[in-house]
Design a protein around this motif. Structure first.
Motif, PDB file in Angstrom:
ATOM      1  N   LEU A  94       0.834  -1.191   0.000  1.00 56.82           N
ATOM      2  CA  LEU A  94       0.000   0.000   0.000  1.00 56.82           C
ATOM      3  C   LEU A  94       0.872   1.245   0.000  1.00 56.82           C
ATOM      4  O   LEU A  94       1.989   1.226   0.531  1.00 56.82           O
ATOM      5  N   PRO A  95       0.390   2.347  -0.555  1.00 55.72           N
ATOM      6  CA  PRO A  95       1.204   3.574  -0.598  1.00 55.72           C
ATOM      7  C   PRO A  95       1.539   4.073   0.807  1.00 55.72           C
ATOM      8  O   PRO A  95       0.751   3.934   1.739  1.00 55.72           O
ATOM      9  N   PHE A  96       2.711   4.674   0.949  1.00 58.24           N
ATOM     10  CA  PHE A  96       3.117   5.263   2.222  1.00 58.24           C
ATOM     11  C   PHE A  96       4.072   6.407   1.955  1.00 58.24           C
ATOM     12  O   PHE A  96       4.618   6.541   0.864  1.00 58.24           O
ATOM     13  N   SER A  97       4.260   7.245   2.974  1.00 56.00           N
ATOM     14  CA  SER A  97       5.228   8.327   2.874  1.00 56.00           C
ATOM     15  C   SER A  97       6.413   8.003   3.769  1.00 56.00           C
ATOM     16  O   SER A  97       6.303   7.228   4.712  1.00 56.00           O
ATOM     17  N   GLY A  98       7.573   8.580   3.464  1.00 58.29           N
ATOM     18  CA  GLY A  98       8.763   8.297   4.253  1.00 58.29           C
ATOM     19  C   GLY A  98       9.491   7.065   3.763  1.00 58.29           C
ATOM     20  O   GLY A  98       9.222   6.533   2.681  1.00 58.29           O
TER      21      GLY A  98
END
Length: 213
Positions: A94-98
């Motif tokens: 799933l998309p994530f930031s960092g």
């Protein structure tokens, strides 16, 4: 999670329980030994306290929607700056930031949430679906729309749609005839902004002809 969190019962033969990137505040989690676990907050080296979160009061989570139908702005269970739960998870597709996913319900750094507006009457039908389904919604602004399908553990399965939208009413046809029967998650993004993530049930069998209804 701030209340009892137990998954200890037996599961059907051939099924697998996967528990990743979850958070337990209060040491109430109880997970069966046969579960496949990875990077959950009750596992080493994490120690979870209320200071890991911007807020732990759940009252606002059950509050009314805004006048435009959107969800209220709350900080409940959002990670606080400096928490070691940030970027501490494992990639589940799933998309994530960092550098890595955060533990828990929310990614701490989310940009562009107000860039795209979609009416709250977002609809996917039929659900359960056999072969073809339809996403129906109204986009206030256009952009690149990508719809991805994941299995219930978060593993990427396929891209259902990748197209450019003009503002206005949308009806996107998707084909799931090539995937196995089961429970899935779909994620709809416009210009890389998550619009909705929800469940899709895929069925197969002699009733496949019903999918066009």
């Amino acid at each position: 999670l701030v209340s009892d969190y137990r998954m200890t019962g037996a599961i059907a033969a051939g099924k697998v329980m996967v528990v990743k990137n979850c958070v337990d505040l209060g040491k109430t989690a109880e997970i069966a030994a046969f579960a496949q676990q990875e990077k959950n907050s009750w596992m080493s080296p994490f120690v979870v306290t209320a200071e890991d979160f911007a807020g732990t009061d759940a009252t606002a989570a059950s509050g009314p929607r805004k006048a435009d139908g959107s969800l209220p702005d709350i900080v409940y269970m959002h990670l606080a700056a400096g928490s070691d739960l940030i970027d501490a998870g494992v990639d589940v597709g799933l998309p994530f930031s960092g550098s890595a996913p955060d533990l828990g319900c929310f990614e701490r750094v989310i940009t562009g949430l107000r860039k795209v507006s979609v009416k709250p009457d977002f609809l996917f039908y039929p659900n359960p679906v056999y072969e073809k389904g339809f996403f129906s919604f109204t986009a206030a602004s256009g952009g690149r729309c990508v719809i991805r399908l994941y299995d219930i553990s978060g593993k990427y399965v396929k891209t259902l749609a990748d197209l450019n939208l003009e503002p206005g009413d949308q009806q996107i046809v998707i084909d799931v005839s090539d995937i196995h029967e089961g429970l899935y998650l779909y994620r709809v993004e416009i210009d890389k902004v998550n619009i909705v993530t929800s469940k899709l049930v895929k069925l197969s069998g002699n009733d496949a002809g019903h999918s066009g209804r």
